[in-house]
Design an enzyme around this catalytic site. Structure first.
Site, PDB file in Angstrom:
ATOM      1  N   ASN A 241       0.709  -7.975   5.868  1.00  0.00           N
ATOM      2  CA  ASN A 241       0.466  -9.321   6.957  1.00  0.00           C
ATOM      3  C   ASN A 241       1.381 -10.377   6.177  1.00  0.00           C
ATOM      4  O   ASN A 241       1.340 -11.360   6.804  1.00  0.00           O
ATOM      5  CB  ASN A 241      -0.918  -9.684   7.004  1.00  0.00           C
ATOM      6  CG  ASN A 241      -1.873  -8.582   7.759  1.00  0.00           C
ATOM      7  OD1 ASN A 241      -1.273  -7.456   8.351  1.00  0.00           O
ATOM      8  ND2 ASN A 241      -2.937  -8.594   7.899  1.00  0.00           N
TER       9      ASN A 241
ATOM     10  N   ASP B  88       6.932   1.004  10.743  1.00  0.00           N
ATOM     11  CA  ASP B  88       6.375   1.872  11.594  1.00  0.00           C
ATOM     12  C   ASP B  88       6.359   1.319  12.994  1.00  0.00           C
ATOM     13  O   ASP B  88       5.895   0.185  13.205  1.00  0.00           O
ATOM     14  CB  ASP B  88       4.998   2.387  11.044  1.00  0.00           C
ATOM     15  CG  ASP B  88       3.933   1.138  10.915  1.00  0.00           C
ATOM     16  OD1 ASP B  88       4.364   0.242  10.016  1.00  0.00           O
ATOM     17  OD2 ASP B  88       3.077   1.258  11.607  1.00  0.00           O
TER      18      ASP B  88
ATOM     19  N   HIS C  75       1.399   3.699   8.316  1.00  0.00           N
ATOM     20  CA  HIS C  75       1.612   2.413   8.200  1.00  0.00           C
ATOM     21  C   HIS C  75       2.555   2.188   6.983  1.00  0.00           C
ATOM     22  O   HIS C  75       3.340   1.081   7.060  1.00  0.00           O
ATOM     23  CB  HIS C  75       0.349   1.511   7.816  1.00  0.00           C
ATOM     24  CG  HIS C  75       0.415   0.272   8.546  1.00  0.00           C
ATOM     25  ND1 HIS C  75       1.206  -0.220   9.598  1.00  0.00           N
ATOM     26  CD2 HIS C  75       0.028  -1.050   8.191  1.00  0.00           C
ATOM     27  CE1 HIS C  75       0.949  -1.365  10.028  1.00  0.00           C
ATOM     28  NE2 HIS C  75       0.137  -2.106   8.972  1.00  0.00           N
TER      29      HIS C  75
ATOM     30  N   TYR D  62      -3.204   3.515   0.479  1.00  0.00           N
ATOM     31  CA  TYR D  62      -2.280   3.473   1.527  1.00  0.00           C
ATOM     32  C   TYR D  62      -1.076   4.521   1.251  1.00  0.00           C
ATOM     33  O   TYR D  62      -0.501   4.599   2.234  1.00  0.00           O
ATOM     34  CB  TYR D  62      -1.808   2.120   1.736  1.00  0.00           C
ATOM     35  CG  TYR D  62      -2.722   0.974   1.805  1.00  0.00           C
ATOM     36  CD1 TYR D  62      -3.547   0.944   3.144  1.00  0.00           C
ATOM     37  CD2 TYR D  62      -3.102   0.127   1.138  1.00  0.00           C
ATOM     38  CE1 TYR D  62      -4.391   0.060   3.427  1.00  0.00           C
ATOM     39  CE2 TYR D  62      -4.169  -0.981   1.040  1.00  0.00           C
ATOM     40  CZ  TYR D  62      -4.798  -0.751   2.447  1.00  0.00           C
ATOM     41  OH  TYR D  62      -5.901  -1.736   2.789  1.00  0.00           O
TER      42      TYR D  62
ATOM     43  N   TYR E 174       1.282  -7.278   0.680  1.00  0.00           N
ATOM     44  CA  TYR E 174       0.487  -6.590   1.793  1.00  0.00           C
ATOM     45  C   TYR E 174       1.249  -7.180   2.984  1.00  0.00           C
ATOM     46  O   TYR E 174       1.972  -7.847   3.249  1.00  0.00           O
ATOM     47  CB  TYR E 174      -1.096  -6.998   2.004  1.00  0.00           C
ATOM     48  CG  TYR E 174      -1.691  -6.198   0.824  1.00  0.00           C
ATOM     49  CD1 TYR E 174      -2.041  -5.123   0.785  1.00  0.00           C
ATOM     50  CD2 TYR E 174      -2.053  -7.227  -0.449  1.00  0.00           C
ATOM     51  CE1 TYR E 174      -3.062  -4.225  -0.411  1.00  0.00           C
ATOM     52  CE2 TYR E 174      -2.849  -6.487  -1.318  1.00  0.00           C
ATOM     53  CZ  TYR E 174      -3.366  -5.326  -1.338  1.00  0.00           C
ATOM     54  OH  TYR E 174      -3.938  -4.574  -2.227  1.00  0.00           O
TER      55      TYR E 174
ATOM     56  N   ASN F 283       2.030  -6.603  12.574  1.00  0.00           N
ATOM     57  CA  ASN F 283       1.577  -7.800  11.577  1.00  0.00           C
ATOM     58  C   ASN F 283       2.538  -7.928  10.793  1.00  0.00           C
ATOM     59  O   ASN F 283       3.042  -9.451  10.196  1.00  0.00           O
ATOM     60  CB  ASN F 283       0.239  -7.473  10.891  1.00  0.00           C
ATOM     61  CG  ASN F 283      -0.990  -7.690  12.151  1.00  0.00           C
ATOM     62  OD1 ASN F 283      -0.947  -8.397  13.015  1.00  0.00           O
ATOM     63  ND2 ASN F 283      -1.930  -7.098  11.641  1.00  0.00           N
TER      64      ASN F 283
END
Length: 186
Positions: A66, A91, A20, A15, A64, A112
Site C-alpha cells: 500500500n 498481480d 499478491h 506473503y 508493504y 493498492n
C-alpha cells in the site's frame, strides 16, 4: 541506459509464494538469471544487473504494497531513471491465470500498490506488466484469494509466465515498450 524494474509484493514470510507477491517472484527470477543479488537499502531490497549494455536496478519495496509509491519515487530519483524506463510488475485479478499484459499506462483498477504509485507520481502514465492471477474466489473473498498461495494446478502457468515475464523485461529494455506490447500482448 538504465531501467528500474519494480516487483510489487509484501515483505514477510507469510506473503512468500502468494498471488499478491508475484512481482517479487518475477524480480527474484530476473535477478537470479542475470547473476545479481539483492541487498537491503532505503525503502527496498535492491539488485543491480547488467545485460546487453543495459543496467537494471531491480527493487522489491519494503514499504508493504500500500506504500509502494514512496520506494518507487525514491529509486527513480536516486538513480535518475526516467519514468518511461520503469516497469512495474503487478498481480492482476482482472486477467485469467493464463494471461499476461504489458501496458504503457492505465488506472490502478483497485490495486493498492498501483494506487499509491499513481498518487506519489501524480500520473497513470508509467509502464506495467500485469500478471494474471485469475479470480476464482467466492464473493467477498478477494483479499484471502490474493494473499493465498498458488494451487498445484496453477503452478505450470505461473512458472511459464515468470519465464515469459523475464523475456518481457529484456524486450522492454532492448526493443522498447511499443514493440514489446505488440509482441507479447497476444
Amino acid at each position: 541506459m538504465k531501467y528500474l524494474i519494480v516487483g510489487l509484493g509484501n515483505i514477510g514470510a507469510e506473503y512468500d509464494s502468494t498471488r499478491h507477491n508475484i512481482g517479487f517472484d518475477v524480480a527474484d527470477a530476473f535477478v537470479i538469471k542475470h547473476g545479481g543479488s539483492f541487498r537491503v537499502d532505503r525503502l527496498a531490497a535492491v539488485a543491480e544487473c547488467k545485460w546487453k549494455g543495459k543496467t537494471f536496478v531491480v527493487i522489491k519495496p519494503t514499504t508493504y504494497m500500500n506504500l509502494s509509491g514512496k520506494a518507487v519515487k525514491y529509486w527513480l530519483d536516486k538513480e535518475k531513471i526516467p519514468v518511461e524506463n520503469m516497469l512495474v510488475i503487478v498481480d492482476d485479478l482482472a486477467l485469467p491465470i493464463e494471461s499476461i499484459r504489458v501496458r504503457a499506462s492505465g488506472t490502478h483498477a483497485g490495486h493498492n500498490g498501483l494506487r499509491d504509485i499513481q498518487a506519489v507520481l501524480n500520473s497513470t502514465a508509467y509502464p506495467r506488466l500485469r500478471f494474471g492471477v485469475g479470480n476464482d474466489f467466492p464473493k467477498g473473498r478477494q483479499v484471502e484469494f490474493v494473499l493465498g498461495r498458488w494451487q498445484a494446478d496453477e503452478m505450470p502457468y505461473v512458472k511459464d509466465k515468470v519465464l515469459k515475464s523475464i523475456e518481457i523485461i529484456e524486450s522492454f529494455a532492448t526493443i522498447g515498450l511499443e514493440r514489446t506490447m505488440n509482441t507479447f500482448n497476444k
